[in-house]
Design a protein around this motif. Sequence first.
Motif, PDB file in Angstrom:
ATOM      1  N   ILE A 657      21.726  21.950  41.690  1.00 56.78           N
ATOM      2  CA  ILE A 657      22.172  21.378  43.230  1.00 56.78           C
ATOM      3  C   ILE A 657      21.154  20.691  43.980  1.00 56.78           C
ATOM      4  CG2 ILE A 657      24.228  22.972  42.856  1.00 56.78           C
ATOM      5  CD1 ILE A 657      23.037  24.588  45.030  1.00 56.78           C
ATOM      6  N   THR A 658      22.146  19.746  44.957  1.00 57.03           N
ATOM      7  CA  THR A 658      20.985  19.208  46.115  1.00 57.03           C
ATOM      8  C   THR A 658      20.771  20.105  46.992  1.00 57.03           C
ATOM      9  OG1 THR A 658      22.263  17.856  47.024  1.00 57.03           O
ATOM     10  CG2 THR A 658      20.921  16.982  44.833  1.00 57.03           C
ATOM     11  N   THR A 659      20.476  19.714  48.384  1.00 52.92           N
ATOM     12  CA  THR A 659      20.538  20.507  50.088  1.00 52.92           C
ATOM     13  C   THR A 659      21.956  19.982  50.134  1.00 52.92           C
ATOM     14  OG1 THR A 659      19.312  19.183  50.410  1.00 52.92           O
ATOM     15  CG2 THR A 659      18.093  20.769  49.799  1.00 52.92           C
ATOM     16  N   SER A 660      21.938  19.771  50.048  1.00 48.54           N
ATOM     17  CA  SER A 660      23.621  19.840  50.540  1.00 48.54           C
ATOM     18  C   SER A 660      25.261  19.579  49.824  1.00 48.54           C
ATOM     19  CB  SER A 660      24.247  17.483  50.427  1.00 48.54           C
ATOM     20  OG  SER A 660      24.026  17.249  49.685  1.00 48.54           O
ATOM     21  N   GLU A 661      25.232  20.250  48.578  1.00 49.26           N
ATOM     22  CA  GLU A 661      25.590  21.143  47.741  1.00 49.26           C
ATOM     23  C   GLU A 661      25.941  21.559  47.763  1.00 49.26           C
ATOM     24  OE1 GLU A 661      25.752  17.524  43.849  1.00 49.26           O
ATOM     25  OE2 GLU A 661      24.339  18.609  44.337  1.00 49.26           O
ATOM     26  N   GLU A 662      27.481  22.118  47.236  1.00 45.96           N
ATOM     27  CA  GLU A 662      28.154  23.661  46.862  1.00 45.96           C
ATOM     28  C   GLU A 662      28.237  24.218  45.333  1.00 45.96           C
ATOM     29  OE1 GLU A 662      31.557  24.346  51.103  1.00 45.96           O
ATOM     30  OE2 GLU A 662      31.992  23.351  49.091  1.00 45.96           O
ATOM     31  N   VAL A 663      27.997  25.367  45.447  1.00 46.37           N
ATOM     32  CA  VAL A 663      28.260  26.328  44.514  1.00 46.37           C
ATOM     33  C   VAL A 663      29.308  26.990  44.011  1.00 46.37           C
ATOM     34  CG1 VAL A 663      27.504  27.599  42.637  1.00 46.37           C
ATOM     35  CG2 VAL A 663      25.967  26.197  44.109  1.00 46.37           C
ATOM     36  N   ASN A 664      30.220  26.616  43.434  1.00 46.35           N
ATOM     37  CA  ASN A 664      31.317  27.211  43.085  1.00 46.35           C
ATOM     38  C   ASN A 664      31.616  28.055  41.328  1.00 46.35           C
ATOM     39  OD1 ASN A 664      32.538  25.543  44.762  1.00 46.35           O
ATOM     40  ND2 ASN A 664      33.285  24.133  43.463  1.00 46.35           N
ATOM     41  N   VAL A 665      31.669  28.968  41.488  1.00 45.00           N
ATOM     42  CA  VAL A 665      31.981  29.907  40.865  1.00 45.00           C
ATOM     43  C   VAL A 665      32.872  30.654  40.482  1.00 45.00           C
ATOM     44  CG1 VAL A 665      30.564  32.639  40.121  1.00 45.00           C
ATOM     45  CG2 VAL A 665      29.666  30.716  42.381  1.00 45.00           C
ATOM     46  N   ILE A 705      40.641  43.002  44.000  1.00 41.12           N
ATOM     47  CA  ILE A 705      42.729  42.361  43.268  1.00 41.12           C
ATOM     48  C   ILE A 705      43.459  42.967  42.652  1.00 41.12           C
ATOM     49  CG2 ILE A 705      41.811  39.906  42.944  1.00 41.12           C
ATOM     50  CD1 ILE A 705      40.955  40.895  39.959  1.00 41.12           C
ATOM     51  N   SER A 706      44.956  42.791  42.326  1.00 39.65           N
ATOM     52  CA  SER A 706      45.086  43.865  41.711  1.00 39.65           C
ATOM     53  C   SER A 706      45.464  43.811  40.261  1.00 39.65           C
ATOM     54  CB  SER A 706      46.827  44.374  42.187  1.00 39.65           C
ATOM     55  OG  SER A 706      46.370  44.928  43.609  1.00 39.65           O
ATOM     56  N   LEU A 707      45.505  44.459  39.529  1.00 36.64           N
ATOM     57  CA  LEU A 707      45.719  43.659  37.718  1.00 36.64           C
ATOM     58  C   LEU A 707      46.308  45.314  37.095  1.00 36.64           C
ATOM     59  CD1 LEU A 707      41.918  42.791  37.130  1.00 36.64           C
ATOM     60  CD2 LEU A 707      43.927  41.693  37.142  1.00 36.64           C
ATOM     61  N   GLU A 708      47.278  44.945  36.280  1.00 33.90           N
ATOM     62  CA  GLU A 708      48.431  45.649  35.812  1.00 33.90           C
ATOM     63  C   GLU A 708      47.376  45.916  34.314  1.00 33.90           C
ATOM     64  OE1 GLU A 708      50.993  47.463  35.814  1.00 33.90           O
ATOM     65  OE2 GLU A 708      51.268  46.440  38.666  1.00 33.90           O
ATOM     66  N   PRO A 709      47.654  47.106  33.255  1.00 34.69           N
ATOM     67  CA  PRO A 709      46.624  47.083  32.289  1.00 34.69           C
ATOM     68  C   PRO A 709      47.465  46.068  31.521  1.00 34.69           C
ATOM     69  CG  PRO A 709      48.250  48.381  32.560  1.00 34.69           C
ATOM     70  CD  PRO A 709      48.721  47.800  33.565  1.00 34.69           C
ATOM     71  N   ASN A 710      46.358  44.958  30.622  1.00 38.06           N
ATOM     72  CA  ASN A 710      46.077  43.368  29.764  1.00 38.06           C
ATOM     73  C   ASN A 710      46.200  42.653  30.295  1.00 38.06           C
ATOM     74  OD1 ASN A 710      45.974  46.167  27.425  1.00 38.06           O
ATOM     75  ND2 ASN A 710      48.488  45.863  27.360  1.00 38.06           N
ATOM     76  N   GLU A 711      46.628  42.513  31.859  1.00 37.84           N
ATOM     77  CA  GLU A 711      46.416  41.667  32.935  1.00 37.84           C
ATOM     78  C   GLU A 711      45.015  40.948  33.150  1.00 37.84           C
ATOM     79  OE1 GLU A 711      48.772  40.038  36.847  1.00 37.84           O
ATOM     80  OE2 GLU A 711      48.142  42.383  36.351  1.00 37.84           O
ATOM     81  N   THR A 712      44.687  39.685  33.506  1.00 37.00           N
ATOM     82  CA  THR A 712      43.539  38.943  33.611  1.00 37.00           C
ATOM     83  C   THR A 712      43.359  38.138  34.671  1.00 37.00           C
ATOM     84  OG1 THR A 712      42.263  39.018  30.552  1.00 37.00           O
ATOM     85  CG2 THR A 712      41.703  37.763  32.270  1.00 37.00           C
ATOM     86  N   LYS A 713      42.611  37.820  35.535  1.00 36.29           N
ATOM     87  CA  LYS A 713      42.948  36.710  36.454  1.00 36.29           C
ATOM     88  C   LYS A 713      41.680  36.775  36.887  1.00 36.29           C
ATOM     89  CE  LYS A 713      46.201  39.518  40.157  1.00 36.29           C
ATOM     90  NZ  LYS A 713      46.358  40.099  41.123  1.00 36.29           N
ATOM     91  N   THR A 714      41.718  35.033  37.223  1.00 32.35           N
ATOM     92  CA  THR A 714      40.442  34.320  37.344  1.00 32.35           C
ATOM     93  C   THR A 714      40.278  34.311  38.928  1.00 32.35           C
ATOM     94  OG1 THR A 714      40.364  32.734  35.427  1.00 32.35           O
ATOM     95  CG2 THR A 714      39.416  31.847  36.931  1.00 32.35           C
ATOM     96  N   VAL A 715      38.539  34.545  38.751  1.00 33.66           N
ATOM     97  CA  VAL A 715      38.502  34.698  40.483  1.00 33.66           C
ATOM     98  C   VAL A 715      37.135  33.768  41.142  1.00 33.66           C
ATOM     99  CG1 VAL A 715      37.286  36.513  42.448  1.00 33.66           C
ATOM    100  CG2 VAL A 715      38.879  37.446  40.426  1.00 33.66           C
ATOM    101  N   LYS A 716      37.702  32.978  42.306  1.00 32.91           N
ATOM    102  CA  LYS A 716      36.780  31.998  42.267  1.00 32.91           C
ATOM    103  C   LYS A 716      36.098  32.803  43.961  1.00 32.91           C
ATOM    104  CE  LYS A 716      39.427  28.823  40.099  1.00 32.91           C
ATOM    105  NZ  LYS A 716      40.580  27.352  39.833  1.00 32.91           N
TER     106      LYS A 716
END
Length: 754
Positions: A657-665, A705-716
């Motif tokens: 990245i340059t000094t003006s950019e963000e990083v999305n994770v 976050i809350s997760l049920e068994p076998n549940e998957t969530k994407t955290v950004k």
Amino acid sequence: MKNKKLLIFTFLIFGVTWSQDSKNKSVNIDAKVSELLSKMTIEEKVGQMTQITVTIFEDRAKPGYFDAAKLKQGIQDYHIGSILNVPNPGAPTLKRWQETQTAISTEANKTRLKIPILYGIDAIHGASYTAGATLFPQQIGLAATFNPSLVKRGAEISAYETRASSIPWVFSPDLDFPRNPAWSRMWESFGEDAYLSSQMGVALVSGYQGNNVGSKYSVAACMKHYIGYGSTTTGKDRTPSIIPERILRQYDLTIYQAAINAGAKSVMVSSGEINGTPVHASKQLITDILKKELNFQGVVVTDWKDIIYLYTRHKVAESNRDAVRIAIMAGIDMSMVPEDFTFYTDLVDLVKKGEVPMSRIDDAVTRILRMKFELNLFENSVANLKDYPKFGSAEHIQEAYNAAAESITLLKNEASVLPLSKTEKILVTGPTSNSMKYLNGGWSYTWQGENSDTYAAEKSTILEAFQNKLGKENVLYAQGADLEKEDEAEIQKAVELAKTASKIVLCLGEKNYTETPGDISNLYLSSSQIKLALALAKLNKPIVLVLNEGRPRLISDFENKMNAVVQCYLPGNEGARALVDILYGDVNPSGRLPYNYPKYPNSLEKYNRKYTESISEGEQNDDAKYEKSYSPQFEFGTGLSYTTFTYSNLKINKSEITTSEEVNVSVEVSNSGFKAGKEAVLLYLTDNVASITPEFKVLKRFEKISLEPNETKTVKFTLNQKDLQFVNQDLKWIAEPGTFTIQIGNLKKDFSLK
């Protein structure tokens, strides 16, 4: 699409209208303040800057009730602008608070300008000085939730119940940044991380003040204790700190800046000193940095007697009068005097003799009057109790329970000894097992919290919560030990009872305390408690160690003999219920440590330590061994669950990245176990090489976050340029080109700043 455009248009119009209304309201208040200020005498202005404790006005023959002549003298003769504290004997009912505030308001309305009194109180975990109020976990426990929305909701309830008490101003949040775990106000803070503290501070300010601080359900927040208060070199309260300005700016100031940006209306100044200068005497810290650089427009109030202490303790003033001059010229707006009128008489004299300019007085009084107008005190300063039907309600109590349940932190669970089975006979023992004092701590009903068992008698201690769940016949009990005094007979009684139990729940911790009465010289738990733990361990029965403590007292003498360790902090009135529900698996624990729990008294490294804090002799060139000498009992962020969470697929949108950019994770989090649970997802960042020695890792983002068994969530998450910066030797925030490492769970990814 048409409806969507209409919705956006409506939202934009509403947003513009709301912004304009807010601006117009501010302009209107400024005009009112200017008009009122122009009518005031010197004496009336100085009176506004004077804060007196309520008990000074009480009738000696009738504690808790006013002597009319004393109240008249304070308000009409000395023109005092603010009152604080609690009428005797403590924790008045809503009706008594209403009567108290009515008497104050009636007297204020007899004055020439009818300026209302600004009443402030240390309601720091609920309306904690009102009988029947809802009490939440103390701040250190709130930090452990890693859930700002939960904290904000608790602050909204606290504001509601404090306003129901006719009190519009709370001395909270505590934004201190403690660097020594022995400090007696550790539990009033949000722990050892600046980012976590700033996010939780914003949550409290937002919850207290709402969208309209003048609402009958909102209160003005007071940040404290500006600044460096929690960094004493001795670990004792109100003792000196040595903090380079670079460090203050990189950590401490960022917490206050966040709360100021959130709109905090006032700030209380630290009782300590930094590098030899008492903060109350520092024009640089109060005026140059706080008011000018951080653009703080609110009220700056002292702590208890701290102007007087410039003369009697710090010895930087030649007299009380000289102390007043120094503090006011440093930028203080209001003096918590609080037990006489010397501040008033000295400051009037200083102004009349030209030693303090009228411009400084007008600045202070403008800030005070503005806050009074913003709080709508000129319209009404006494609550109509019919407006507060939810005071102490089941709804509010449930929120306090939720906060306690999310704060309690499971630190160890060998062989899945937890959750307990309801068919087992349990021994509950230990000095903190049967008292509300140790659940609430200080600032609860009284200053030191010593009367919690009286005022919260209808609430459950840990023992009572066990009995309520299992029935008294299935719960054995022995105190086992006193917090301080050693009693072999009590220990033996607990040991004998334990022989008939399946498992032992050992409740250890500290007495209730705050400020100087909480100072300690030994960070270990008391010897009486250690002896009890070791005696029970000889039985070779499973032991669940439950800690009720405001700071991490060392347990390394016996921790390896405990099968499970649960940190409760100071969870409040609903804490015992939440604890027992967790121990039996009715609630899945989700708290995380907001500090490193040290193992030894001379090994107090923070989690974001420097590399040189973690090396052993001869290992300087071996990165893999940096960890060897870093061995906390439990690390910041530790928190177990009854289910398992798996992290995968960590992604960043750019490797450069340059000094003006963000990083999305982004990262995927899965509940790979068999029980629903909550997980605080923590993102750490490491600057791998920097001109100022970099930290091992630093918390930059988190989300629960809350997760049920076998549940998957994407955290950004999104990291911005400020996240990559540090304060250099020129006191400037900079980011240097190089490689950075992102860590979430056990996953890592690098990116470069060009």
